[in-house]
Enzyme design. Sequence first.
Site, short mmCIF file in Angstrom:
data_model
loop_
_atom_site.label_atom_id
_atom_site.label_comp_id
_atom_site.label_asym_id
_atom_site.label_seq_id
_atom_site.Cartn_x
_atom_site.Cartn_y
_atom_site.Cartn_z
N ASP A 159 8.01 8.60 -6.43
CA ASP A 159 9.23 9.36 -6.16
C ASP A 159 9.65 9.31 -4.70
O ASP A 159 10.45 10.13 -4.25
CB ASP A 159 9.02 10.83 -6.58
CG ASP A 159 7.87 11.47 -5.79
OD1 ASP A 159 7.20 10.76 -5.01
OD2 ASP A 159 7.66 12.69 -5.95
N HIS A 177 0.38 4.45 -2.50
CA HIS A 177 0.18 5.84 -2.04
C HIS A 177 1.32 6.74 -2.45
O HIS A 177 1.14 7.95 -2.57
CB HIS A 177 -0.07 5.87 -0.53
CG HIS A 177 -1.48 5.51 -0.17
ND1 HIS A 177 -2.19 6.12 0.83
CD2 HIS A 177 -2.32 4.59 -0.71
CE1 HIS A 177 -3.41 5.59 0.90
NE2 HIS A 177 -3.51 4.65 -0.01
N SER A 230 8.08 10.22 -2.23
CA SER A 230 7.62 11.39 -1.45
C SER A 230 6.88 11.00 -0.18
O SER A 230 7.00 11.67 0.85
CB SER A 230 6.72 12.29 -2.32
OG SER A 230 5.64 11.55 -2.86
N ARG A 252 0.82 -1.21 0.00
CA ARG A 252 0.00 0.00 0.00
C ARG A 252 0.86 1.26 0.00
O ARG A 252 0.49 2.27 -0.61
CB ARG A 252 -0.93 -0.02 1.21
CG ARG A 252 -1.90 1.14 1.24
CD ARG A 252 -3.03 0.92 2.23
NE ARG A 252 -4.03 1.96 2.16
CZ ARG A 252 -4.30 2.78 3.19
NH1 ARG A 252 -3.68 2.63 4.34
NH2 ARG A 252 -5.23 3.72 3.05
N HIS A 303 -6.48 -5.91 -2.21
CA HIS A 303 -7.29 -6.07 -0.99
C HIS A 303 -7.57 -7.54 -0.68
O HIS A 303 -8.41 -7.84 0.16
CB HIS A 303 -8.58 -5.24 -1.10
CG HIS A 303 -8.33 -3.76 -1.10
ND1 HIS A 303 -9.32 -2.83 -1.31
CD2 HIS A 303 -7.19 -3.03 -0.89
CE1 HIS A 303 -8.80 -1.60 -1.25
NE2 HIS A 303 -7.51 -1.71 -1.01
N ASN A 328 -3.76 8.90 4.69
CA ASN A 328 -2.52 8.28 5.19
C ASN A 328 -2.43 8.22 6.70
O ASN A 328 -1.89 7.25 7.27
CB ASN A 328 -1.31 9.07 4.67
CG ASN A 328 -1.15 8.97 3.17
OD1 ASN A 328 -1.71 8.06 2.54
ND2 ASN A 328 -0.39 9.87 2.58
C1 HEM Z 1 -9.41 1.32 -5.86
C2 HEM Z 1 -9.24 2.27 -4.98
C3 HEM Z 1 -8.76 1.97 -3.58
C4 HEM Z 1 -9.33 2.42 -2.44
C5 HEM Z 1 -10.56 3.29 -2.32
C6 HEM Z 1 -8.54 1.90 -1.35
C7 HEM Z 1 -8.80 2.15 -0.01
C8 HEM Z 1 -8.20 1.49 1.03
C9 HEM Z 1 -8.54 1.67 2.42
C10 HEM Z 1 -9.60 2.62 2.94
C11 HEM Z 1 -7.78 0.81 3.14
C12 HEM Z 1 -7.82 0.63 4.66
C13 HEM Z 1 -7.10 1.80 5.32
C14 HEM Z 1 -7.41 1.90 6.80
O1 HEM Z 1 -8.57 1.77 7.17
O2 HEM Z 1 -6.46 2.15 7.57
C15 HEM Z 1 -6.94 0.11 2.22
C16 HEM Z 1 -6.02 -0.84 2.59
C17 HEM Z 1 -5.15 -1.42 1.69
N1 HEM Z 1 -5.00 -1.09 0.37
FE1 HEM Z 1 -6.28 -0.03 -0.74
N2 HEM Z 1 -7.52 1.15 -1.85
C18 HEM Z 1 -7.60 1.18 -3.21
C19 HEM Z 1 -6.70 0.60 -4.08
C20 HEM Z 1 -5.55 -0.03 -3.69
C21 HEM Z 1 -4.46 -0.34 -4.56
C22 HEM Z 1 -4.37 0.06 -6.03
C23 HEM Z 1 -3.54 -1.01 -3.80
C24 HEM Z 1 -2.19 -1.56 -4.19
C25 HEM Z 1 -1.74 -1.65 -5.42
C26 HEM Z 1 -4.08 -1.11 -2.47
C27 HEM Z 1 -3.49 -1.78 -1.43
C28 HEM Z 1 -4.01 -1.86 -0.15
C29 HEM Z 1 -3.51 -2.76 0.88
C30 HEM Z 1 -2.46 -3.83 0.67
C31 HEM Z 1 -4.21 -2.47 2.04
C32 HEM Z 1 -4.00 -3.09 3.42
C33 HEM Z 1 -2.87 -2.34 4.12
C34 HEM Z 1 -2.50 -2.82 5.51
O3 HEM Z 1 -3.06 -3.80 6.02
O4 HEM Z 1 -1.62 -2.18 6.12
N3 HEM Z 1 -5.29 -0.49 -2.43
N4 HEM Z 1 -7.19 0.55 0.94
CA LIG Z 2 4.89 10.19 -4.67
#
Ligand code: HEM
Ligand SMILES: [Ca+2]
Length: 331
Positions: A83, A75, A85, A71, A204, A103
């Site tokens: 980069d 981000h 950042s 993630r 996810h 974040n």
């Molecule tokens: C499609 C749009 C996306 C949205 C709206 C989104 C949103 C989120 C949110 C809200 C969380 C939980 C954050 C929290 O509650 O602390 C999350 C977790 C995560 N996201 Fe996404 N995400 C998206 C796309 C992506 C993409 C493109 C990736 C990677 C290429 C990604 C990888 C992850 C991972 C691996 C987690 C779990 C992180 C952890 O357990 O520390 N997500 N995402």
């Molecule tokens: Ca950046």
Amino acid sequence: MASLFSSSSSSSSSSSNVIFMFVILVFFMGTSSALSTNFYSKTCPKLFNTIQSEVESAVSKEERMGASLLRLFFHDCFVNGCDGSVLLEDTSSFKGEQTAGPNVNSLRGFGVIEKIKSKVEDVCPGVVSCADILAIASRDSVVTLGGPSWDVKLGRRDSKTASLSDANRTGTLPSPFSSLSTLVSRFGALGLSAKDMVALSGSHTIGKARCFSFRPRIYNTSLIDSSFAKTRQANCPGTRGNGDKNLAPLDLQSPTAFDNNYYKNLINQKGLLFSDQQLYSGGSTDSQIEKYSKKPETFFSDFAAAMIKMGDISPLTGSNGEIRKKCGKPN
Ligand code: HEM
Ligand SMILES: [Ca+2]
């Protein structure tokens, strides 16, 4: 193209030939990515082994760390390109991306990246950017948890600064409350297709989210399995400010295995985030979800291709940016 060449070779002026060759050169430089998979093969041959063993040890200590590193890369890339950042820490006189809404209290893994960076500095000081370390560490995280592998393109340099307001700008980092059309357009703005977006969302399949991020989904939306909603409600109270930090797995079946269960969950209306379930809500992306739920190998190869594409977003190259000594602060 062939007629262009023949008209140039028939020209009698050698200077016009030189100009023509220059135009062709610029054309090819403009269309091919500046990054390459062998960027450090001479300057840091131990790079891949060094990162891989650090990622494996971090993930063996805490499996969620693989998700957190993946993630971080996402981000980073979505805010001003890949980069590094996002890695810059706030100081008394500088506010970077880490306290931005999407974040703060959520991104993790900075310590692991800093540790990897110090190991990499031990074997080849001053050579490898933090932005590239992030790209490799996210690939290694996916592989360690059972997902696909790919050749990571390298040669990114690190930003000298970061912008809190850029990271907070509406629509830069996608919100979990977004509709399908918003998600498609946000990714599209960065050159990623709807197909890429659906494949990348398969991330996810690992990791966790806070109650804050999925509360509206489990109390206030349709397209949700009622027993799944009840299970999640048990650890996520309905009122804002209560239990906001409580965690639930994004994939209820196998949250530490990189597999295609995420897509199966969506078909069963068990997507945790509102934005997840939007991908299977009667719209244009339904068929891709169905395909990935049946063919994990197609998900894996599309995911790998989309990760390479995401890693190509606006890198700093050449003499732009710098190679940071520490990932958390500019040199
Ligand atoms: C499609 C749009 C996306 C949205 C709206 C989104 C949103 C989120 C949110 C809200 C969380 C939980 C954050 C929290 O509650 O602390 C999350 C977790 C995560 N996201 Fe996404 N995400 C998206 C796309 C992506 C993409 C493109 C990736 C990677 C290429 C990604 C990888 C992850 C991972 C691996 C987690 C779990 C992180 C952890 O357990 O520390 N997500 N995402
Ligand atoms: Ca950046």
